[in-house]
Write an enzyme that holds these catalytic residues in place. Structure first.
Site, PDB file in Angstrom:
ATOM      1  CB  SER A 142      -0.901  -0.016   1.348  1.00 33.54           C
ATOM      2  OG  SER A 142      -1.842   1.156   1.496  1.00 33.54           O
ATOM      3  CE  LYS A 168      -4.700  -0.073   0.146  1.00 34.04           C
ATOM      4  NZ  LYS A 168      -5.182  -0.736   1.209  1.00 34.04           N
ATOM      5  CE  LYS A 170      -3.999   3.695   1.986  1.00 33.14           C
ATOM      6  NZ  LYS A 170      -5.036   3.209   2.723  1.00 33.14           N
ATOM      7  CG  ASP A 195      -7.670   2.220   0.613  1.00 30.41           C
ATOM      8  OD1 ASP A 195      -8.780   2.769   0.653  1.00 30.41           O
ATOM      9  OD2 ASP A 195      -7.164   1.832   1.359  1.00 30.41           O
ATOM     10  CD  GLU A 220      -8.978  -0.983   0.382  1.00 27.49           C
ATOM     11  OE1 GLU A 220      -7.914  -0.965  -0.308  1.00 27.49           O
ATOM     12  OE2 GLU A 220      -8.777  -1.103   1.602  1.00 27.49           O
ATOM     13  CG  ASP A 245     -10.672  -1.149   4.504  1.00 29.89           C
ATOM     14  OD1 ASP A 245     -10.881  -1.596   5.689  1.00 29.89           O
ATOM     15  OD2 ASP A 245      -9.650  -0.446   4.441  1.00 29.89           O
ATOM     16  CE  LYS A 269      -7.697  -2.403   6.321  1.00 31.26           C
ATOM     17  NZ  LYS A 269      -7.850  -0.869   6.427  1.00 31.26           N
ATOM     18  N   GLY A 297      -4.459  -4.416   5.774  1.00 29.69           N
ATOM     19  CA  GLY A 297      -3.392  -4.165   6.805  1.00 29.69           C
ATOM     20  C   GLY A 297      -3.584  -3.146   7.495  1.00 29.69           C
TER      21      GLY A 297
HETATM   22  O1  OSB Z   1      -7.381   1.728   4.225  1.00 28.69           O
HETATM   23  O2  OSB Z   1      -6.129  -0.237   4.167  1.00 28.69           O
HETATM   24  C1  OSB Z   1      -6.212   1.145   4.638  1.00 28.69           C
HETATM   25  C2  OSB Z   1      -3.294   1.653   6.930  1.00 28.69           C
HETATM   26  C3  OSB Z   1      -4.033   2.179   7.959  1.00 28.69           C
HETATM   27  C4  OSB Z   1      -5.338   2.604   7.981  1.00 28.69           C
HETATM   28  C5  OSB Z   1      -6.312   2.126   6.833  1.00 28.69           C
HETATM   29  C6  OSB Z   1      -5.500   1.474   5.860  1.00 28.69           C
HETATM   30  C7  OSB Z   1      -4.119   1.315   5.746  1.00 28.69           C
HETATM   31  C8  OSB Z   1      -3.350   0.825   4.381  1.00 28.69           C
HETATM   32  C9  OSB Z   1      -1.981   0.179   4.898  1.00 28.69           C
HETATM   33  O3  OSB Z   1      -3.644   0.935   3.203  1.00 28.69           O
HETATM   34  C10 OSB Z   1      -1.995  -1.430   4.696  1.00 28.69           C
HETATM   35  C11 OSB Z   1      -0.789  -2.103   5.272  1.00 28.69           C
HETATM   36  O4  OSB Z   1      -0.805  -2.189   6.484  1.00 28.69           O
HETATM   37  O5  OSB Z   1       0.179  -2.341   4.635  1.00 28.69           O
HETATM   38 MG    MG Z   2      -8.430   0.501   3.045  1.00 25.36          MG
END
Ligand code: OSB
Ligand code: MG
Length: 375
Positions: A142, A168, A170, A195, A220, A245, A269, A297
């Site tokens: 991510s 992925k 953001k 995401d 996402e 999510d 998650k 994650g």
């Molecule tokens: O939306 O998936 C998410 C991290 C913190 C809070 C929300 C998200 C995330 C990530 C990181 O996208 C995922 C990771 O731990 O690698």
């Molecule tokens: Mg997410």
């Protein structure tokens, strides 16, 4: 398969707030983190300790949960309720906490610590307990929002060079189409998804539909957590698969979302849904419904990362998860053998319980608050 744990006698719990420095700032539509504030749980039992992780962040920006709210509810309500039970199998943790509304990340962390203790006591591995069928899982990464699309391309290049099998990125309003186009143009047909962390509304439909031309694996959580009807409307107007999510807070929420057509993919998650056993139920129902799932994650330490690798080894996890190597986030982890990337995969631990040992010196170094509650 999935034989329950034997009852275990709970003597108490230790909670610690840790501050783990991140190797680089992590920016999402809701904010930037430079230090991972997280709570580690130690279950103290007559048969030995067990470890869990409460994946809340310092501020209630991803969800309503946050570190010191979690700390308070754990010490004031949830831990006392568990200590009242005295002896219980790990499968009774969630039912014992069920009367208390919400606080799912806290419940998940407490349950995980009891599961780890119970499985260690029985000499069983968490992966085997869950019904895992693989010994390693494909590793996705991510990537946070960067200074500009060029910086994003360079960050992605670094991860592809390391061997990550899925990217992925953001996105947020104003940092969506151009960022996605830059990554697509630079790297061709790599497995790519985006995401939004609920940064859009249905008023942004045209922008979200523009993403269709990038052949993404999924988008996402474009809309708000409680927008499951709006997600269904959006899904009818875009070609890119919608993945939820934040909205999927339980197996019931997953069923509702699927019934409404709000998602065709689900990010699982354990923290968000109240525990690994609820996560397992979502896996099972999605598998029955033919819905692909992947393991999300929350910048886990080595504790939660080991648990996630085990979960993602279940057969319904048909898309690569956000289970990157520990060094994607941390220079120093709190376990003695942090997850590493091998040929684009992370190994599923095979030792007893979660299969990781704590690095006591690292744990001490990062601890900023500690509390022990005994019966
Ligand atoms: O939306 O998936 C998410 C991290 C913190 C809070 C929300 C998200 C995330 C990530 C990181 O996208 C995922 C990771 O731990 O690698
Ligand atoms: Mg997410």
């Amino acid at each position: 398969m999935r034989a329950p744990t034997a009852p275990i006698t709970l003597d108490g719990f230790e909670l610690r707030v840790l501050h783990l420095p991140l190797v680089s700032p992590f920016t999402t539509s809701f904010g930037t983190e430079t230090v991972r504030e997280v709570i580690v749980v130690r279950a103290l039992t007559a048969d030995g300790d067990g470890w869990g992780e409460i994946v809340t962040q310092d501020a209630p920006l991803y969800s309503s949960e946050y570190t010191y709210g979690a700390w308070d509810v754990a010490l004031r309500w949830l831990i006392p309720a568990l200590l009242d039970e005295r002896t219980l199998p790990a499968e009774r943790v969630a039912p014992a906490l069920e009367p208390f509304k919400g606080h799912r990340m806290v419940k998940a962390g407490l349950e995980l610590a009891v599961l780890d203790a119970a499985l260690r006591a029985q000499g069983r591995a968490f992966a085997e307990y869950l019904g895992a069928e693989r010994d390693r899982v494909p590793s996705g990464v991510s990537v946070g929002i960067q200074r500009d699309p060029q910086a994003l391309v360079e960050a992605v290049r670094g991860y592809l060079d390391e061997g990550y099998v899925r990217i992925k990125i953001k996105i947020k309003p104003g940092r969506d189409v151009h960022d996605t186009a830059a990554v697509r143009d630079a790297f061709g047909g790599i497995p790519l998804q985006v995401d939004a962390n609920s940064a859009y509304t249905l008023a942004d439909l045209d922008t979200l539909a523009e993403l269709d031309r990038f052949d993404l694996l999924l988008i996402e959580q474009p809309l708000q957590e409680d927008d499951i009807v709006d997600h269904a409307a959006l899904a009818r107007h875009v070609k890119t698969p919608i993945c939820l999510d934040e909205s999927v807070v339980s197996a019931k929420a997953a069923l509702d979302a699927l019934a409404l057509g709000s998602a065709s993919v689900i990010n699982i998650k354990a923290g968000r849904v109240g525990g690994y056993l609820e996560a397992l139920r979502i896996h099972d129902l999605c598998r029955d419904a033919g819905i692909p799932v992947w393991c999300g994650g929350m910048l886990e330490t080595g504790i939660g990362r080991a648990a996630n690798a085990a979960l993602a080894a279940l057969p319904g996890f048909t898309l690569p998860g956000d289970i990157s190597a520990s060094n994607r986030f941390y220079t120093r982890d709190i376990v003695t053998e942090p997850a590493v990337l091998e040929d684009g995969h992370v190994r599923v631990p095979t030792g007893h319980g979660l299969g990781v040992e704590l690095d006591d010196a690292a744990l001490e170094e990062f601890t900023v608050a500690r509390e022990v509650l005994r019966r």
